[in-house]
Design a protein around this motif. Structure first.
Motif, PDB file in Angstrom:
ATOM      1  N   LEU A  92     -27.857  98.764 105.463  1.00  0.00           N
ATOM      2  CA  LEU A  92     -27.567  97.941 104.534  1.00  0.00           C
ATOM      3  C   LEU A  92     -28.077  99.440 103.498  1.00  0.00           C
ATOM      4  O   LEU A  92     -26.561  98.880 102.176  1.00  0.00           O
ATOM      5  N   ALA A  93     -28.807  99.532 103.186  1.00  0.00           N
ATOM      6  CA  ALA A  93     -29.109 101.064 102.377  1.00  0.00           C
ATOM      7  C   ALA A  93     -28.136 102.461 102.596  1.00  0.00           C
ATOM      8  O   ALA A  93     -27.860 102.601 100.759  1.00  0.00           O
ATOM      9  N   ILE A  94     -27.442 102.037 103.850  1.00  0.00           N
ATOM     10  CA  ILE A  94     -26.467 103.731 103.548  1.00  0.00           C
ATOM     11  C   ILE A  94     -25.157 102.266 102.957  1.00  0.00           C
ATOM     12  O   ILE A  94     -24.370 103.128 102.250  1.00  0.00           O
ATOM     13  N   ASN A  95     -24.823 101.564 103.884  1.00  0.00           N
ATOM     14  CA  ASN A  95     -23.460 101.342 103.708  1.00  0.00           C
ATOM     15  C   ASN A  95     -22.953 100.496 101.941  1.00  0.00           C
ATOM     16  O   ASN A  95     -22.035 100.087 101.362  1.00  0.00           O
ATOM     17  N   VAL A  96     -24.512 100.519 100.995  1.00  0.00           N
ATOM     18  CA  VAL A  96     -24.004  99.733  99.817  1.00  0.00           C
ATOM     19  C   VAL A  96     -23.762 100.966  99.655  1.00  0.00           C
ATOM     20  O   VAL A  96     -23.191 100.755  97.741  1.00  0.00           O
ATOM     21  N   GLN A  97     -23.547 101.706  99.593  1.00  0.00           N
ATOM     22  CA  GLN A  97     -23.370 103.517  98.977  1.00  0.00           C
ATOM     23  C   GLN A  97     -21.803 103.618  98.690  1.00  0.00           C
ATOM     24  O   GLN A  97     -21.634 104.560  98.539  1.00  0.00           O
ATOM     25  N   GLY A 104     -15.972  99.859  99.137  1.00  0.00           N
ATOM     26  CA  GLY A 104     -17.405  99.067  99.563  1.00  0.00           C
ATOM     27  C   GLY A 104     -17.951  98.882  97.821  1.00  0.00           C
ATOM     28  O   GLY A 104     -17.347  99.209  97.074  1.00  0.00           O
ATOM     29  N   LEU A 105     -18.918  99.104  98.093  1.00  0.00           N
ATOM     30  CA  LEU A 105     -19.827  98.839  96.404  1.00  0.00           C
ATOM     31  C   LEU A 105     -19.767  99.797  95.360  1.00  0.00           C
ATOM     32  O   LEU A 105     -19.525  99.925  94.528  1.00  0.00           O
ATOM     33  N   GLY A 106     -20.024 101.053  96.023  1.00  0.00           N
ATOM     34  CA  GLY A 106     -20.491 103.137  95.000  1.00  0.00           C
ATOM     35  C   GLY A 106     -22.007 102.417  94.225  1.00  0.00           C
ATOM     36  O   GLY A 106     -22.014 102.811  93.775  1.00  0.00           O
ATOM     37  N   ALA A 145      -8.994 112.983  97.523  1.00  0.00           N
ATOM     38  CA  ALA A 145     -10.141 112.405  96.098  1.00  0.00           C
ATOM     39  C   ALA A 145     -11.828 114.009  96.179  1.00  0.00           C
ATOM     40  O   ALA A 145     -12.143 113.324  97.215  1.00  0.00           O
ATOM     41  N   PRO A 146     -11.332 115.229  95.497  1.00  0.00           N
ATOM     42  CA  PRO A 146     -11.689 115.676  95.697  1.00  0.00           C
ATOM     43  C   PRO A 146     -13.666 115.607  95.318  1.00  0.00           C
ATOM     44  O   PRO A 146     -14.578 115.623  95.907  1.00  0.00           O
ATOM     45  N   ALA A 147     -13.846 114.829  94.341  1.00  0.00           N
ATOM     46  CA  ALA A 147     -15.014 113.942  93.729  1.00  0.00           C
ATOM     47  C   ALA A 147     -15.526 113.384  95.193  1.00  0.00           C
ATOM     48  O   ALA A 147     -16.731 112.778  95.280  1.00  0.00           O
ATOM     49  N   GLY A 148     -14.358 112.456  95.310  1.00  0.00           N
ATOM     50  CA  GLY A 148     -14.361 112.039  96.822  1.00  0.00           C
ATOM     51  C   GLY A 148     -15.614 112.329  98.171  1.00  0.00           C
ATOM     52  O   GLY A 148     -16.087 112.051  98.818  1.00  0.00           O
ATOM     53  N   GLN A 149     -14.724 113.782  98.634  1.00  0.00           N
ATOM     54  CA  GLN A 149     -15.213 114.173  99.171  1.00  0.00           C
ATOM     55  C   GLN A 149     -17.191 114.441  98.996  1.00  0.00           C
ATOM     56  O   GLN A 149     -17.395 115.097 100.273  1.00  0.00           O
ATOM     57  N   GLU A 150     -17.515 114.755  98.269  1.00  0.00           N
ATOM     58  CA  GLU A 150     -18.657 115.755  97.907  1.00  0.00           C
ATOM     59  C   GLU A 150     -19.377 114.236  97.623  1.00  0.00           C
ATOM     60  O   GLU A 150     -21.113 114.157  98.266  1.00  0.00           O
ATOM     61  N   LYS A 151     -18.788 112.241  97.804  1.00  0.00           N
ATOM     62  CA  LYS A 151     -20.030 112.064  97.663  1.00  0.00           C
ATOM     63  C   LYS A 151     -19.563 110.902  99.473  1.00  0.00           C
ATOM     64  O   LYS A 151     -20.946 111.152 100.124  1.00  0.00           O
ATOM     65  N   LEU A 152     -18.832 111.884 100.518  1.00  0.00           N
ATOM     66  CA  LEU A 152     -18.990 111.707 101.737  1.00  0.00           C
ATOM     67  C   LEU A 152     -20.188 112.896 102.660  1.00  0.00           C
ATOM     68  O   LEU A 152     -19.436 113.306 103.513  1.00  0.00           O
ATOM     69  N   LYS A 153     -21.182 112.828 101.966  1.00  0.00           N
ATOM     70  CA  LYS A 153     -21.978 114.076 103.019  1.00  0.00           C
ATOM     71  C   LYS A 153     -23.401 113.031 102.555  1.00  0.00           C
ATOM     72  O   LYS A 153     -23.934 112.172 102.395  1.00  0.00           O
ATOM     73  N   HIS A 186     -31.601 102.173  86.060  1.00  0.00           N
ATOM     74  CA  HIS A 186     -30.308 102.460  87.237  1.00  0.00           C
ATOM     75  C   HIS A 186     -29.629 101.519  86.995  1.00  0.00           C
ATOM     76  O   HIS A 186     -30.061 100.529  88.343  1.00  0.00           O
ATOM     77  N   ASN A 187     -28.518 100.983  86.560  1.00  0.00           N
ATOM     78  CA  ASN A 187     -27.923 100.153  86.866  1.00  0.00           C
ATOM     79  C   ASN A 187     -26.504  99.676  87.167  1.00  0.00           C
ATOM     80  O   ASN A 187     -26.021  99.079  88.261  1.00  0.00           O
ATOM     81  N   ASP A 188     -26.881 101.184  88.217  1.00  0.00           N
ATOM     82  CA  ASP A 188     -25.737 101.181  89.582  1.00  0.00           C
ATOM     83  C   ASP A 188     -26.682 100.527  90.856  1.00  0.00           C
ATOM     84  O   ASP A 188     -26.201 100.795  92.000  1.00  0.00           O
ATOM     85  N   VAL A 189     -27.967 100.505  91.079  1.00  0.00           N
ATOM     86  CA  VAL A 189     -28.039  99.811  92.392  1.00  0.00           C
ATOM     87  C   VAL A 189     -27.976  98.722  92.970  1.00  0.00           C
ATOM     88  O   VAL A 189     -27.803  97.828  91.847  1.00  0.00           O
ATOM     89  N   ARG A 190     -27.974  97.966  93.868  1.00  0.00           N
ATOM     90  CA  ARG A 190     -27.070  97.220  93.850  1.00  0.00           C
ATOM     91  C   ARG A 190     -27.615  96.715  95.719  1.00  0.00           C
ATOM     92  O   ARG A 190     -27.628  95.059  95.520  1.00  0.00           O
ATOM     93  N   ILE A 191     -29.241  97.072  96.003  1.00  0.00           N
ATOM     94  CA  ILE A 191     -29.979  96.703  96.819  1.00  0.00           C
ATOM     95  C   ILE A 191     -31.522  96.557  96.117  1.00  0.00           C
ATOM     96  O   ILE A 191     -31.439  98.065  96.160  1.00  0.00           O
ATOM     97  N   VAL A 192     -32.290  96.138  96.539  1.00  0.00           N
ATOM     98  CA  VAL A 192     -33.395  96.201  97.147  1.00  0.00           C
ATOM     99  C   VAL A 192     -34.088  95.776  98.026  1.00  0.00           C
ATOM    100  O   VAL A 192     -33.610  94.142  98.472  1.00  0.00           O
ATOM    101  N   ILE A 193     -34.725  96.370  98.821  1.00  0.00           N
ATOM    102  CA  ILE A 193     -35.752  96.139 100.185  1.00  0.00           C
ATOM    103  C   ILE A 193     -36.536  96.457 100.614  1.00  0.00           C
ATOM    104  O   ILE A 193     -37.015  97.644  99.542  1.00  0.00           O
ATOM    105  N   ILE A 194     -36.868  95.152 100.681  1.00  0.00           N
ATOM    106  CA  ILE A 194     -38.999  95.287 100.985  1.00  0.00           C
ATOM    107  C   ILE A 194     -38.974  95.343 102.220  1.00  0.00           C
ATOM    108  O   ILE A 194     -38.974  94.501 102.725  1.00  0.00           O
TER     109      ILE A 194
END
Length: 313
Positions: A92-97, A104-106, A145-153, A186-194
């Protein structure tokens, strides 16, 4: 009756002005039912990686909700793939990104680890699996999407997981109280896991009545944060045994009251050699169970699943 009518008239006069009803007569924060329905239908969700799990959860883990996960440890051995309760949350911590352009949610993730079970090497593997699926389902989009390529690492995925290692219940309380300030920054956080909410309170807390009050306060705060910042909260509540009527029975480590404070309750368990998720509580979904698998790439559909292969988005 005259007193009742006059009281009603006073209330009516106070609530109306020259232009109609006054907003001052409405309690702060009130919503009408239509707004509530529209909000529920527009909520984004985080994919679990398994189509079957997504189906019983209404599409995945929804933002603005608190999910309690309980894990029944059966057939436990040293193979890393059997430690799937933590891997479900890592997934979930990976997929939310997953970037918005890929469905996705980004967003980003906050991971609060109380047991030391967070394995960064495994996080890296799951991130690689997620990226592999994105490139398979969108073979041409990433070239545009060159900017997107950087995200996909994998490094980018790991960099967007904010990790807190907690060593006592006092630290846990402090971090949860600090979350609101952290989320403002950090208003782009979309999940908190405990992972897990129970560990230190079971080990170090002797006053059961005080523990119940503290946990009730924490659950209320997490529920408010989920709604205020449009994010999902996922909590691990351990399962233990209790001697009742001459036999040992499975029960929640923090009792039933904690489970009732969460929106949804998902139990992860073994049935023979298969892993299952069982939705035990939800305000809008039926009780249901579904198989899933944990692979090198992360959480996926079980081999014998009838569902089509799920997109990780």
């Amino acid at each position: 009756m005259s007193h009742v009518r006059s009281a009603h008239a006073v209330g009516t006069n106070k609530s109306k002005g020259a232009d109609g009803p006054s907003t001052s007569s409405v309690l702060k924060g009130a919503q009408n039912a239509w707004d509530l329905l529209s909000d529920e239908q527009s909520r984004r969700h985080i994919n679990t990686g398994s189509a079957d799990l997504n189906n019983i959860l209404g599409g995945g883990i929804h933002c603005k909700e608190v999910v309690s996960q309980e894990s029944v440890k059966l057939n436990w051995d040293e193979d890393f793939t059997t430690k799937d309760p933590t891997f479900v949350r890592i997934q979930l911590a990976i997929n939310v990104q997953i970037p918005v352009e890929y469905g996705g949610l980004g967003g980003k993730a906050v991971y609060i680890d109380t047991e030391g079970s967070f394995m960064v090497e495994r996080v890296y593997q799951i991130a690689e699996g997620c990226i592999s699926d994105i490139l398979e389902y969108f073979p041409h989009c990433h070239d545009k999407a060159p900017a997107g390529q950087e995200k996909l690492k994998p490094e980018s995925f790991l960099a967007d997981i904010y990790y807190f290692r907690i060593c006592s219940y006092t630290e846990q309380i402090a971090v949860i109280n600090y979350l609101e300030k952290f989320l403002e920054e950090h208003n782009d956080v979309r999940i908190v896991i405990i992972d897990s909410v129970t560990f230190h309170f079971r080990q170090d807390f002797d006053d059961m009545a005080l523990r119940t009050r503290v946990l009730s306060g924490l659950s209320l705060k997490l529920m408010k944060l989920s709604k205020a910042y449009n994010l999902a909260v996922v909590l691990l509540n351990q399962v233990t045994t209790k001697f009742t009527e001459g036999s040992f029975q499975l029960t929640l480590a923090l009792g039933d009251s904690w489970s009732h404070s969460c929106t949804n309750r998902l139990i992860l368990y073994w049935n023979g050699n298969e892993r299952y998720g069982y939705l035990d509580k939800s305000p809008s979904l039926p009780v249901a169970s579904a198989p899933y698998a944990v692979t090198i790439k992360g959480v996926r559909d079980a081999v014998n699943s009838n569902s089509k292969r799920v997109r990780v988005m």
